[in-house]
Design an enzyme around this catalytic site. Structure first.
Site, PDB file in Angstrom:
ATOM      1  N   GLU A 162     -36.128  88.473  73.946  1.00 19.70           N
ATOM      2  CA  GLU A 162     -36.733  87.342  73.223  1.00 19.70           C
ATOM      3  C   GLU A 162     -37.898  86.731  73.974  1.00 19.70           C
ATOM      4  OE1 GLU A 162     -36.248  84.595  75.337  1.00 19.70           O
ATOM      5  OE2 GLU A 162     -34.943  85.998  76.437  1.00 19.70           O
ATOM      6  N   GLU A 305     -36.782  88.020  77.872  1.00 17.85           N
ATOM      7  CA  GLU A 305     -37.509  89.157  77.274  1.00 17.85           C
ATOM      8  C   GLU A 305     -36.630  90.399  77.137  1.00 17.85           C
ATOM      9  OE1 GLU A 305     -40.944  90.114  79.654  1.00 17.85           O
ATOM     10  OE2 GLU A 305     -41.763  88.072  79.542  1.00 17.85           O
TER      11      GLU A 305
END
Lengths: 341, 341
Positions: A162, A305
């Site tokens: 993310e 991430e």
């Protein structure tokens, strides 16, 4: 979960040329992978990384060390190949699928970024609901779509990732609702808050929870009131991977929160989850405990991430290769163990 | 150690597109690798694995769950590519160099095994010295030779490994001498002893230490009285790697003991050591503390051969690639952090 495949993996493990149990977590890991995939010699290569980006209205309250525009800037960095997750994706041979599920930026021109924008960032959940129930469902659907495509293209393991400035705030709120712990206990430094700012963040989340009153038993209510679009999409990706019997390698705190929501929606998902690492965010410990997971790595990572999961992925490869490639005592002609006299 | 290269690495780390410090141990690791190699963007690929085999006279006392012949059988397994270390060497792209520095077996016909047999196993140190001082030096030299050859052939990182039935007994004895802790505290299950056998092993080591009286300040005295030929060779490999400014990625307990001996011989070696993992052998904790090292992995491994270090190696790759390949805030046009108002 396929217990029979797990049992076959276990039997083979006992015959390999090493002292019984001497590869520790790699042994339990490969048994779990056999159960997940239904393959006595599980396949997990190549991995697919599904990264979702969304913005958070709550950043108007000053909860992040970085300005909101960084979300979109980092998505451009993903598309250009310069972020940590790009580096680690190349290292592990992963395909990276990037979806804008709700940034405040216009990224429609950016090549390599799929557009599934449900809305331009969430509402500020200190003052209003983050999104509607319908929007929560749409964000989950975007996540399902991404993971399903990666799997159709050959991915044998899904890593959700993310990007969303402010998303530790939303995740901390969700973790507080689900675990029942205090926001003071769960709130960390995020991308780099000082102690005073961290304290204000904890108090802000506490007030917001009192105003929104999400129902702990209803994952969609939680997402719509205090969630994030990218968090909902990760939840969808996790649901899709488990439904297709692919292992889900979890990143840190935000990913863990998405996994908790997925388990709330479908409790059978739990057995498909592998915790890649232990994040420095204090809320992650509570989430891991709720999920009953012990992480593979503990390296003080807190980047997000999907990066920590990608860094942990070679351990899955080690486990799988060990089972598939090692000789057995019989095949190598090696004497077995006995109790010494 | 080259502080200037470490400083350059640190400065670059601060400009990469991630929150400062958010990659935790990977950041301190790449700074250490820069200092070791003298390269601001360190190179660590390919790794070279130097495995040494030797037998231990002490197994006559019944200290191992496996018979002595397994040492030679496992060396054949290494040569045939079927052991755990072969699997992990292939995974990480390592060259594997195998040396018989003192097994009791005749392995002269086995292709792929270098013959540097100092003697056919050590003496039983419960009754006599393990070897002469001259033999200890010869075993160290065999280790230096192996690592030096791997480095000449291109290895940028050295992983020492071992095979030797009975070598946790020797290692526990050495750890007790150097750390001053009791053999009862340091003795573990080895390759799989039951609690009674473990207790007998601890008492046996204690009696042997009282008989041999190795000088804690003299590494060669320790090796010759209670050491192992493969342990001495690992010590040599570590010395050779550090002298050539190559990082040494340590495996578990036995490898850790060899590193302690290397530091005793040349204290400057310490900065070149990276602990791959935390072994289940209780003596390893004492060794790690003495060395001042925090391991990268903690996965309940206790196999030896260099396997735990090889499994940890991809983390070094992640650290190095991160520094070399990530975009900077300037190059990616991304806003920096600030203290939130």
């Amino acid at each position: 979960l396929d217990q029979a495949s797990g049992e076959l993996a276990k039997q083979r493990l006992e015959r390999l040329t090493k002292p019984p149990g001497s590869l520790g977590r790699l042994e339990t890991l490969v048994i779990q992978l056999a159960e997940i995939t239904g393959q006595p010699l599980p396949r997990i290569f190549p991995p697919g990384i599904a990264v979702f980006a969304g913005d958070h209205g709550i950043v108007a309250e000053g909860v992040s060390a970085f300005p909101q525009e960084v979300t979109g800037q980092m998505v451009r960095n993903f598309a250009a190949g310069g972020a940590a997750i790009n580096v680690f994706a190349r290292q592990i041979g992963a395909k990276l699928d990037i979806t804008d599920v709700g940034t405040a930026a216009d990224l429609s021109e950016v090549e390599g970024v799929r557009q599934r924008k449900v809305r331009e960032g969430t509402g500020n959940f200190a003052r209003e609901d983050a999104m509607s129930r319908q929007e929560a469902v749409e964000a989950i659907a975007a996540g399902i779509e991404s993971a399903a495509r990666l799997i159709e293209e050959g991915a044998e393991c899904i890593i959700p990732g993310e990007m969303g400035i402010g998303n530790t705030t939303s995740s901390t709120a969700i973790a507080a609702v689900i675990t029942g712990r205090s926001t003071e206990e769960l709130t960390g430094a995020g991308t780099g808050l000082n102690p005073d700012a961290r304290k204000r963040k904890a108090a802000l989340i506490q007030r917001a929870l009192e105003a929104r009153k999400p129902d702990p038993a209803d994952a969609l209510d939680i997402i719509s009131k205090i969630g994030g679009l990218e968090i909902a999409a990760m939840t969808g990706a996790i649901l899709a991977a488990a439904a297709r019997r692919k292992p889900v390698l979890l990143d840190g705190f935000i990913c863990g929160v998405a996994a908790v929501l997925a388990v709330k929606l479908a409790s059978g998902v739990r057995g498909y989850l592998i915790a890649g690492h232990r994040s420095q965010e204090p809320g992650h410990e509570a989430v891991l405990e709720w999920l009953g997971l012990e992480p593979l790595l503990d390296l003080q990572l807190r980047l997000g991430e999907g990066s920590g999961a990608a860094v942990a992925y070679p351990l899955l490869e080690s486990a799988v290769r060990m089972l598939a490639e090692m000789a057995t005592f019989e095949s190598a002609g090696i004497s077995g163990a006995s109790s010494p006299s």
